[in-house]
Motif scaffolding. Structure first.
Motif, PDB file in Angstrom:
ATOM      1  N   SER A   1       0.809  -1.221   0.000  1.00  0.00           N
ATOM      2  CA  SER A   1       0.000   0.000   0.000  1.00  0.00           C
ATOM      3  C   SER A   1       0.842   1.270   0.000  1.00  0.00           C
ATOM      4  O   SER A   1       0.331   2.353  -0.302  1.00  0.00           O
ATOM      5  N   THR A   2       2.138   1.147   0.319  1.00  0.00           N
ATOM      6  CA  THR A   2       3.007   2.325   0.359  1.00  0.00           C
ATOM      7  C   THR A   2       3.715   2.562  -0.971  1.00  0.00           C
ATOM      8  O   THR A   2       4.363   3.599  -1.150  1.00  0.00           O
ATOM      9  N   LEU A   3       3.630   1.613  -1.900  1.00  0.00           N
ATOM     10  CA  LEU A   3       4.304   1.764  -3.186  1.00  0.00           C
ATOM     11  C   LEU A   3       3.630   2.869  -4.000  1.00  0.00           C
ATOM     12  O   LEU A   3       2.406   2.966  -4.054  1.00  0.00           O
ATOM     13  N   ALA A   4       4.446   3.680  -4.655  1.00  0.00           N
ATOM     14  CA  ALA A   4       3.927   4.849  -5.352  1.00  0.00           C
ATOM     15  C   ALA A   4       3.922   4.641  -6.860  1.00  0.00           C
ATOM     16  O   ALA A   4       4.664   3.810  -7.408  1.00  0.00           O
ATOM     17  N   ALA A   5       3.078   5.401  -7.525  1.00  0.00           N
ATOM     18  CA  ALA A   5       3.061   5.401  -8.992  1.00  0.00           C
ATOM     19  C   ALA A   5       4.453   5.716  -9.510  1.00  0.00           C
ATOM     20  O   ALA A   5       5.138   6.614  -9.005  1.00  0.00           O
ATOM     21  N   GLY A   6       4.886   4.976 -10.516  1.00  0.00           N
ATOM     22  CA  GLY A   6       6.222   5.142 -11.071  1.00  0.00           C
ATOM     23  C   GLY A   6       7.209   4.093 -10.604  1.00  0.00           C
ATOM     24  O   GLY A   6       8.214   3.833 -11.279  1.00  0.00           O
ATOM     25  N   GLU A   7       6.933   3.473  -9.447  1.00  0.00           N
ATOM     26  CA  GLU A   7       7.801   2.395  -8.973  1.00  0.00           C
ATOM     27  C   GLU A   7       7.530   1.131  -9.776  1.00  0.00           C
ATOM     28  O   GLU A   7       6.488   0.988 -10.432  1.00  0.00           O
ATOM     29  N   GLU A   8       8.478   0.185  -9.707  1.00  0.00           N
ATOM     30  CA  GLU A   8       8.351  -1.059 -10.452  1.00  0.00           C
ATOM     31  C   GLU A   8       8.309  -2.251  -9.505  1.00  0.00           C
ATOM     32  O   GLU A   8       8.906  -2.222  -8.428  1.00  0.00           O
ATOM     33  N   VAL A   9       7.591  -3.298  -9.933  1.00  0.00           N
ATOM     34  CA  VAL A   9       7.491  -4.522  -9.148  1.00  0.00           C
ATOM     35  C   VAL A   9       7.696  -5.730 -10.054  1.00  0.00           C
ATOM     36  O   VAL A   9       7.374  -5.701 -11.240  1.00  0.00           O
ATOM     37  N   ASP A  10       8.240  -6.787  -9.475  1.00  0.00           N
ATOM     38  CA  ASP A  10       8.459  -8.053 -10.162  1.00  0.00           C
ATOM     39  C   ASP A  10       7.205  -8.912  -9.953  1.00  0.00           C
ATOM     40  O   ASP A  10       6.813  -9.196  -8.825  1.00  0.00           O
ATOM     41  N   VAL A  11       6.584  -9.347 -11.056  1.00  0.00           N
ATOM     42  CA  VAL A  11       5.298 -10.039 -10.966  1.00  0.00           C
ATOM     43  C   VAL A  11       5.295 -11.295 -11.843  1.00  0.00           C
ATOM     44  O   VAL A  11       5.729 -11.266 -12.995  1.00  0.00           O
ATOM     45  N   LEU A  12       4.791 -12.397 -11.285  1.00  0.00           N
ATOM     46  CA  LEU A  12       4.475 -13.580 -12.063  1.00  0.00           C
ATOM     47  C   LEU A  12       3.017 -13.475 -12.510  1.00  0.00           C
ATOM     48  O   LEU A  12       2.133 -13.249 -11.684  1.00  0.00           O
ATOM     49  N   THR A  13       2.760 -13.634 -13.793  1.00  0.00           N
ATOM     50  CA  THR A  13       1.388 -13.538 -14.307  1.00  0.00           C
ATOM     51  C   THR A  13       0.974 -14.851 -14.968  1.00  0.00           C
ATOM     52  O   THR A  13       1.793 -15.723 -15.220  1.00  0.00           O
ATOM     53  N   GLY A  14      -0.310 -14.958 -15.254  1.00  0.00           N
ATOM     54  CA  GLY A  14      -0.833 -16.141 -15.920  1.00  0.00           C
ATOM     55  C   GLY A  14      -0.944 -17.347 -15.016  1.00  0.00           C
ATOM     56  O   GLY A  14      -0.916 -18.488 -15.479  1.00  0.00           O
ATOM     57  N   LEU A  15      -1.085 -17.135 -13.714  1.00  0.00           N
ATOM     58  CA  LEU A  15      -1.133 -18.225 -12.749  1.00  0.00           C
ATOM     59  C   LEU A  15      -2.564 -18.701 -12.516  1.00  0.00           C
ATOM     60  O   LEU A  15      -3.508 -17.911 -12.497  1.00  0.00           O
ATOM     61  N   GLY A  16      -2.730 -19.988 -12.312  1.00  0.00           N
ATOM     62  CA  GLY A  16      -4.042 -20.549 -12.022  1.00  0.00           C
ATOM     63  C   GLY A  16      -4.836 -20.895 -13.267  1.00  0.00           C
ATOM     64  O   GLY A  16      -4.510 -20.475 -14.373  1.00  0.00           O
ATOM     65  N   ASN A  17      -5.886 -21.683 -13.056  1.00  0.00           N
ATOM     66  CA  ASN A  17      -6.683 -22.140 -14.193  1.00  0.00           C
ATOM     67  C   ASN A  17      -7.766 -21.162 -14.622  1.00  0.00           C
ATOM     68  O   ASN A  17      -8.132 -21.087 -15.783  1.00  0.00           O
ATOM     69  N   GLY A  18      -8.313 -20.385 -13.693  1.00  0.00           N
ATOM     70  CA  GLY A  18      -9.374 -19.446 -14.034  1.00  0.00           C
ATOM     71  C   GLY A  18     -10.722 -20.125 -14.202  1.00  0.00           C
ATOM     72  O   GLY A  18     -10.851 -21.354 -14.147  1.00  0.00           O
ATOM     73  N   TYR A  19     -11.760 -19.310 -14.385  1.00  0.00           N
ATOM     74  CA  TYR A  19     -13.123 -19.813 -14.540  1.00  0.00           C
ATOM     75  C   TYR A  19     -13.382 -20.290 -15.966  1.00  0.00           C
ATOM     76  O   TYR A  19     -12.907 -19.695 -16.937  1.00  0.00           O
ATOM     77  N   ASP A  20     -14.166 -21.345 -16.084  1.00  0.00           N
ATOM     78  CA  ASP A  20     -14.661 -21.822 -17.368  1.00  0.00           C
ATOM     79  C   ASP A  20     -16.008 -21.158 -17.609  1.00  0.00           C
ATOM     80  O   ASP A  20     -16.973 -21.399 -16.868  1.00  0.00           O
ATOM     81  N   ILE A  21     -16.106 -20.305 -18.628  1.00  0.00           N
ATOM     82  CA  ILE A  21     -17.329 -19.522 -18.842  1.00  0.00           C
ATOM     83  C   ILE A  21     -18.278 -20.173 -19.845  1.00  0.00           C
ATOM     84  O   ILE A  21     -19.224 -19.532 -20.303  1.00  0.00           O
ATOM     85  N   THR A  22     -18.071 -21.430 -20.155  1.00  0.00           N
ATOM     86  CA  THR A  22     -18.888 -22.097 -21.176  1.00  0.00           C
ATOM     87  C   THR A  22     -20.063 -22.877 -20.592  1.00  0.00           C
ATOM     88  O   THR A  22     -20.731 -23.610 -21.308  1.00  0.00           O
ATOM     89  N   LYS A  23     -20.331 -22.719 -19.305  1.00  0.00           N
ATOM     90  CA  LYS A  23     -21.290 -23.589 -18.634  1.00  0.00           C
ATOM     91  C   LYS A  23     -22.676 -23.008 -18.461  1.00  0.00           C
ATOM     92  O   LYS A  23     -23.561 -23.672 -17.917  1.00  0.00           O
ATOM     93  N   SER A  24     -22.925 -21.781 -18.900  1.00  0.00           N
ATOM     94  CA  SER A  24     -24.187 -21.149 -18.533  1.00  0.00           C
ATOM     95  C   SER A  24     -24.667 -20.172 -19.595  1.00  0.00           C
ATOM     96  O   SER A  24     -23.962 -19.856 -20.560  1.00  0.00           O
TER      97      SER A  24
END
Length: 242
Positions: free
Chosen positions: A76-99
């Motif tokens: 919460s203290t990180l300011a706009a303009g700073e950079e962070v190391d992030v892993l993305t694309g994790l997890g399976n996510g929702y399947d939206i074809t069921k309804s």
């Protein structure tokens, strides 16, 4: 497939007393489904912090997180303009074809992934409705953002200070053919008992690596052990062992 990248913070601000919205600029191509999460490396912290994706576009990722410990307090203290190391694309996510007319149920910090999910369902010509559950009026967030999507939005508060008094299960409609949910375990158990259809639950779990290597977030299902970070966080109602 997951990917590690450096992202630039372009927004990080409180939207309630204890809840913050952060917008990260960078590569978003590995986020392919609503309900996936990112894992953020924080200075001085051994383990990354897993946070659900609220929204993303070609250049930005939006996350919403609650300040609950030293890691999220530091975030919460990180300011706009700073950079962070992030892993993305994790997890399976929702399947939206069921309804065709799904019900979305978000409790507290389980609300954010419902937003991207709602957008994807609408783009798929489905007609979702959403219930947002909180303890009290001061904790309510993203009601207007959901309404701007043109869907039916119901807010519940445990103390009755805003919206429907009670829990998310006190506001269930009759006309839905499937459900998607994210939130705390007591809410999950209540939803499981209340729901008249099948559905998908996005679980929160303490994680080590975040991509299935350490086995630290394994849980039992009716079909064997699954890793919440890799095989989840989304599990189908019929496979869950309560």
């Amino acid at each position: 497939m997951y990917k590690e990248n450096i992202y630039k913070i372009i927004q990080n601000e409180k939207i309630t007393k204890d809840v913050c919205k952060m917008v990260l600029e960078g590569d978003t191509q590995y986020i392919t489904a609503p309900g996936q999460f990112v894992n953020i490396k924080l200075s001085g912290k051994y383990l990354r912090r897993p946070i659900s994706v609220c929204d993303c576009d070609e250049n930005t990722i939006t996350i919403i997180y609650k300040i609950v410990g030293s890691g999220t307090q530091y975030m919460s203290t990180l300011a706009a303009g700073e950079e962070v190391d992030v892993l993305t694309g994790l997890g399976n996510g929702y399947d939206i074809t069921k309804s065709k007319k799904p019900l979305l149920i978000g409790g507290g910090v389980g609300v954010p992934p419902m937003y991207m999910l709602a957008k994807k369902l609408i783009a798929d010509n489905q007609k979702p409705s959403v219930i947002l559950g909180f303890n009290t009026k001061d904790e309510v967030f993203y009601e207007d953002e959901f309404k701007a999507l043109g869907i039916d939005v119901t807010v519940t508060t445990v103390d009755g200070s805003y919206g429907v008094k009670g829990f998310v299960t006190d506001a269930f409609p009759d006309d839905y053919d499937y459900f998607y949910t994210c939130g705390p375990m007591p809410m999950f158990k209540a939803v499981n008992e209340k729901a008249k259809t099948s559905g998908q639950f996005s679980f929160e779990e303490r994680m080590g690596c975040g991509f299935g290597a350490c086995m630290g977030c394994s849980c039992k299902t009716k079909y064997g052990n699954k890793r919440i970070c890799k095989d989840g966080p989304v599990l189908v109602k019929e496979e869950i062992v309560w």
